[in-house]
Motif scaffolding. Structure first.
Motif, PDB file in Angstrom:
ATOM      1  N   LYS A 175       6.175   0.552   3.288  1.00  0.00           N
ATOM      2  CA  LYS A 175       5.183   0.657   2.229  1.00  0.00           C
ATOM      3  C   LYS A 175       4.097   1.683   2.533  1.00  0.00           C
ATOM      4  O   LYS A 175       3.668   2.418   1.645  1.00  0.00           O
ATOM      5  N   ARG A 176       3.659   1.751   3.790  1.00  0.00           N
ATOM      6  CA  ARG A 176       2.582   2.678   4.118  1.00  0.00           C
ATOM      7  C   ARG A 176       2.576   2.969   5.612  1.00  0.00           C
ATOM      8  O   ARG A 176       2.933   2.126   6.434  1.00  0.00           O
ATOM      9  N   GLN A 177       2.154   4.190   5.958  1.00  0.00           N
ATOM     10  CA  GLN A 177       2.009   4.624   7.343  1.00  0.00           C
ATOM     11  C   GLN A 177       0.844   5.602   7.440  1.00  0.00           C
ATOM     12  O   GLN A 177       0.605   6.382   6.526  1.00  0.00           O
ATOM     13  N   PHE A 178       0.141   5.519   8.539  1.00  0.00           N
ATOM     14  CA  PHE A 178      -0.889   6.506   8.848  1.00  0.00           C
ATOM     15  C   PHE A 178      -0.854   6.682  10.362  1.00  0.00           C
ATOM     16  O   PHE A 178      -1.522   5.983  11.097  1.00  0.00           O
ATOM     17  N   ARG A 179      -0.014   7.638  10.813  1.00  0.00           N
ATOM     18  CA  ARG A 179       0.296   7.783  12.225  1.00  0.00           C
ATOM     19  C   ARG A 179      -0.382   9.017  12.827  1.00  0.00           C
ATOM     20  O   ARG A 179      -0.522  10.046  12.170  1.00  0.00           O
ATOM     21  N   PHE A 180      -0.774   8.875  14.100  1.00  0.00           N
ATOM     22  CA  PHE A 180      -1.310   9.988  14.879  1.00  0.00           C
ATOM     23  C   PHE A 180      -0.418  10.162  16.112  1.00  0.00           C
ATOM     24  O   PHE A 180      -0.278   9.235  16.911  1.00  0.00           O
TER      25      PHE A 180
ATOM     26  N   ALA B 269       0.076  11.954  10.127  1.00  0.00           N
ATOM     27  CA  ALA B 269       1.070  11.771   9.067  1.00  0.00           C
ATOM     28  C   ALA B 269       0.674  10.578   8.208  1.00  0.00           C
ATOM     29  O   ALA B 269       0.407   9.488   8.722  1.00  0.00           O
ATOM     30  N   LEU B 270       0.644  10.794   6.899  1.00  0.00           N
ATOM     31  CA  LEU B 270       0.264   9.753   5.947  1.00  0.00           C
ATOM     32  C   LEU B 270       1.401   9.570   4.940  1.00  0.00           C
ATOM     33  O   LEU B 270       1.896  10.540   4.381  1.00  0.00           O
ATOM     34  N   GLU B 271       1.807   8.311   4.719  1.00  0.00           N
ATOM     35  CA  GLU B 271       2.880   8.011   3.773  1.00  0.00           C
ATOM     36  C   GLU B 271       2.528   6.748   2.998  1.00  0.00           C
ATOM     37  O   GLU B 271       2.094   5.762   3.581  1.00  0.00           O
ATOM     38  N   PHE B 272       2.727   6.813   1.666  1.00  0.00           N
ATOM     39  CA  PHE B 272       2.516   5.660   0.802  1.00  0.00           C
ATOM     40  C   PHE B 272       3.683   5.552  -0.173  1.00  0.00           C
ATOM     41  O   PHE B 272       4.146   6.565  -0.697  1.00  0.00           O
ATOM     42  N   LYS B 273       4.139   4.316  -0.407  1.00  0.00           N
ATOM     43  CA  LYS B 273       5.147   4.044  -1.428  1.00  0.00           C
ATOM     44  C   LYS B 273       4.600   2.955  -2.332  1.00  0.00           C
ATOM     45  O   LYS B 273       4.323   1.848  -1.895  1.00  0.00           O
TER      46      LYS B 273
ATOM     47  N   ALA C 266       5.560   7.966  -4.746  1.00  0.00           N
ATOM     48  CA  ALA C 266       5.442   8.061  -3.286  1.00  0.00           C
ATOM     49  C   ALA C 266       4.643   9.308  -2.918  1.00  0.00           C
ATOM     50  O   ALA C 266       4.671  10.321  -3.629  1.00  0.00           O
ATOM     51  N   LEU C 267       3.926   9.219  -1.792  1.00  0.00           N
ATOM     52  CA  LEU C 267       3.111  10.322  -1.299  1.00  0.00           C
ATOM     53  C   LEU C 267       3.282  10.411   0.209  1.00  0.00           C
ATOM     54  O   LEU C 267       3.238   9.403   0.913  1.00  0.00           O
TER      55      LEU C 267
END
Length: 424
Positions: free
Chosen positions: A270-275, A307-311, A316-317
């Motif tokens: 659903k979501r990620q915000f990784r460094f 890195a940023l990911e949203f669903k 999706a972004l």
């Protein structure tokens, strides 16, 4: 006598009534209402490598849909659990079931456990639907499965190769490509290796002009990552490259790395915000002396990626920002930004945008001798630049049935629809 006849008539009437009632009951049981399927909960399934089509036959009391916006229940399969979230009339119904891997568990056994978990979670929604009267619940005394050792130990291998030849009287081109990969992914470890080879030749023959151009490249990348909890992981990255285009006879870059995810890894669907931070040496030898009169170098550099990911139901972004530099000269750096957006405007219609841009100041490998006109036109040698960019826009539209209740594997699993892309 009269009473005896009346008793016989009453008994016959009672028997006839019971037969008619049994027939009516059998008819109701064997032939559910024609609109029964319309009353089943509509379910959207999301998770790596999962498809509602493949599970529809095993879970017949719901309807898996191909459009997330039409779903009444969202099911998210994560590495260690399965989440159920209702929408609309089921909004207040939520559930979570554990789904931990078993030691040496074969894929078939995992699928069986997954189907059983999905049945348990979805049953509560079906029991609240108008079709609840059609449900039948029973207890199965299942036999414990025999422990099976996976002969591949969860390794997945892939080999590919292809060639292309094209030509005419004054022109000939040939290309050869090959690749190999080996992957092993478990909740605790991720191991990935890949290697590739590319050979290309172009030949032009015109009156008094004859030119032949060859290029080749070889690459290898390896990754080993250890999970360190819900937010942290650490590992090692190894890269090898050989490329005539990059003036590299060989280059090796081993780097330890560490990563932190602001959100728990379990929410990655659903979501990620990784460094991700890496640091390590680069050992390189060039085909030709560089613009800095180097034939070989040993360099130390570092990089940081966000890195940023949203669903979400609207689409999706994803976006990645990476900065890197060499320690011996901080002016030798690179900044790269890439982003991808998929927006759902209405049912079945999506607009997609993808772009990237780089600020380039680390081209230490440029050949001192430069490039000939032919090498420039054929892109056989890398040229000096301060930036690079790419952009792509397009849309996709799919329509038809939102249900996936029939499985037919013949001729593969192609999808219908219409799409168009514009690249700049």
């Amino acid at each position: 006598m009269i009473r005896s006849q009346q008793s016989r008539f009453a008994a016959a009437g009672l028997l006839l009534f019971l037969l008619l009632a049994a027939g009516a009951l059998a008819q109701v049981t064997d032939k559910p209402p024609a609109n029964a399927a319309d009353n089943l909960p509509r379910v959207w399934l999301e998770g790596p490598g999962l498809s509602g089509e493949a599970l529809q036959a095993d879970i017949a009391f719901v309807r898996f849909v191909t459009d997330r916006a039409q779903a009444q229940v969202i099911v998210t399969v994560e590495p260690t659990r399965v989440l159920f979230a209702g929408r609309g009339e089921y909004e207040k119904t939520r559930a979570e079931y554990p789904l931990g891997p078993e030691p040496n568990e074969p894929p078939d056994r995992f699928r069986t456990r997954l189907v059983q978990t999905l049945r348990l979670g979805l049953l509560r929604y079906a029991s609240k639907s108008p079709a609840a009267g059609l449900l039948s619940v029973s207890l199965l005394d299942a036999v414990k499965p025999t422990s099976v050792v996976d002969p591949w130990n969860f390794w997945v291998f892939s080999v590919s190769g292809n060639t292309f030849v094209n030509g005419e009287k004054s022109y000939a081109m040939s290309n050869l490509f090959g690749s190999f990969s080996a992957n092993r992914v478990t909740p605790d470890w991720k191991l990935r290796m890949s290697a590739g080879l590319s050979l290309s030749r172009n030949r032009y023959t015109l009156e008094d002009y004859d030119y032949t151009s060859d290029s080749h490249s070889t690459s290898f990348s390896g990754l080993a990552v250890k999970s360190l909890g819900d937010h942290w992981s650490a590992g090692v990255i190894l890269e090898f490259q050989r490329s005539t285009y990059a003036n590299t006879r060989w280059g090796v870059n081993p780097r330890p790395a560490i990563e932190y995810d602001v959100f728990p890894y379990a929410e990655s669907t659903k979501r990620q915000f990784r460094f991700l931070y890496t640091i390590g040496p680069t050992f390189i030898r060039y085909d030709e002396p560089t613009i800095y009169d180097k034939t070989r170098e040993s360099l130390l550099g570092q990089s940081l990626t966000a890195a940023l990911e949203f669903k979400q139901p609207w689409g999706a972004l994803s976006a990645d920002l990476t900065g890197s530099h060499y320690f011996h000269d901080l002016s030798k750096y690179r900044v790269e930004l890439s982003a991808e957006v998929s927006i759902r405007l209405f049912k079945g219609f999506n607009v997609n945008f993808e772009g990237s841009g780089s600020r380039v100041h680390d081209q230490l490998n440029l050949a001192k001798g430069g490039a000939t006109l032919e090498e420039v036109l054929l892109q056989r040698k890398q040229l000096a630049t301060g930036y690079s960019y790419s952009f792509q826009a397009g849309f996709s539209y799919s329509f038809g049935s939102i249900f996936s209740n029939i499985i037919n594997p013949r001729f593969g699993s192609g999808n219908g629809g219409f799409s168009m892309n514009i690249s700049m």
